[in-house]
Design a protein around this motif. Sequence first.
Motif, short mmCIF file in Angstrom:
data_model
loop_
_atom_site.label_atom_id
_atom_site.label_comp_id
_atom_site.label_asym_id
_atom_site.label_seq_id
_atom_site.Cartn_x
_atom_site.Cartn_y
_atom_site.Cartn_z
N LEU A 62 0.83 -1.13 -0.03
CA LEU A 62 -0.08 0.10 0.01
C LEU A 62 1.14 1.36 -0.06
CD1 LEU A 62 -2.71 -0.92 2.65
CD2 LEU A 62 -2.86 -1.34 -0.11
N GLY A 63 0.44 2.33 -0.80
CA GLY A 63 1.22 3.56 -0.92
C GLY A 63 0.23 4.58 -1.34
N ILE B 61 3.38 -1.59 4.29
CA ILE B 61 3.21 -0.02 3.97
C ILE B 61 4.47 0.74 4.07
CG2 ILE B 61 0.80 -0.53 5.12
CD1 ILE B 61 1.86 0.88 7.65
N ALA C 230 -2.47 5.04 2.11
CA ALA C 230 -1.59 4.49 2.92
C ALA C 230 -1.53 5.38 4.28
CB ALA C 230 -0.12 4.37 2.30
#
Length: 385
Positions: free
Chosen positions: A215-216, A256, A220
């Motif tokens: 996740l970005g 993350i 995030a």
Amino acid sequence: MRYLRNIELKDKRVFLRADFNEPIENGKLVDDFKIRASLETIEYLIKQKTKIILASHLGRPSGQVVEELRLNPIAERLSKLLDRPIKKLDDSVGPQVEEAVSQMKEGEIILLENIQFNPGEKEKSEEYIKALAKLADVFVLDAFGQSHRDYASISGLAKVLPSYAGLLLEKEIKNLKSILKNPQRPFTVVIGGAKISTKIKFIKRFLETSDDLILGGALANTVISAKGFAIGKSVSEEEMVEEVKRLNLTDTKLHIPVDVIVSVDSSGQAPAKIAPVGKTEEEEMILDIGPDTVSLFSKIINRSGTVIWNGPMGLFEIDKFAAGSKIVAEQIAKSSCFSVVGGGDSITLLNKLGLLGKINHISTGGGAMLSFLSGEKLPGIEALE
Ligand code: ADP
Ligand code: MG
């Protein structure tokens, strides 16, 4: 699934629901990826000597006429690409539309007005479905990017007209189905972009089905916040924090950012710096992933058998905050994995970097692609079964 190739179409009036939802700025098209992706089906219908009635939505007009969202620039570009005249109408239903359709000859093309100007589209009203159905003998759905919507021109028409999947929809389904059924492992899903609220159900699902979930981007930030770290003035959906906390945030397959690029100004005017996650000052914003995160994500991508990507890793529209998204895109492009990318902004970025040709499947859907790959039933596709 019923496919277009298997039927006799000569002289038939074909209602083709395409996805021409392109980015528009000041009345001008900024991209034509989706229009180009629709050409194969339209050209096929021309060859089959049909009368082609095209429909699409553009933007979010919310059931009323919005001048800037008329489909005129779409008609213009499509006409240029096909090298044929296209008759653009100012409505999608009604006596004038019926009159224009009644005068069509084989091989001719009409483009209806933005289908979401009519509130009946999203409400899936019987009346609107009937009015659209009157225009045609056959319904073809090619708008993969909208096939997760339960709307009149997506799942509604399929109930009242003989209906088929167009060539683009067929290609999307075939490519994505093989990944859904049997992805080459490790199976990595990369999700970035703006809103966790629209993607959380996919995140939940991929926590079960993928080997690595990265996740970005702004979404995030909400996860970082849910983990109890300060995020300053970053874009985030604080009302989602409680729901995010219910995810298994310590799952080892969930990745993350560990460091980020922060600045007090998202326009790129102020200086930006690298900060470990948790060290964001009150007046700062997280605007990209940091270099350690880039290496971590790259390593995961490089050991993957399949990578699905939707949504940039940062505010990539500003050069200063584009590095994370760019490197992730480059890693996916050069990795030997089977790669699938979808989503307007992700494709814009790949296009800018000249990497579109290096991806195994470019999907015309962002939300629709994630929905399909997470095993959901898509109303538009279900209606054709
Ligand atoms: P896609 O169109 O590929 O599906 P989204 O629409 O979900 O992607 O998200 C793209 C948007 O998210 C871009 O406009 C990008 O600038 C924005 N974004 C990503 N990360 C950040 C961030 N850290 N801060 C602000 N905006 C961000
Ligand atoms: Mg987008």
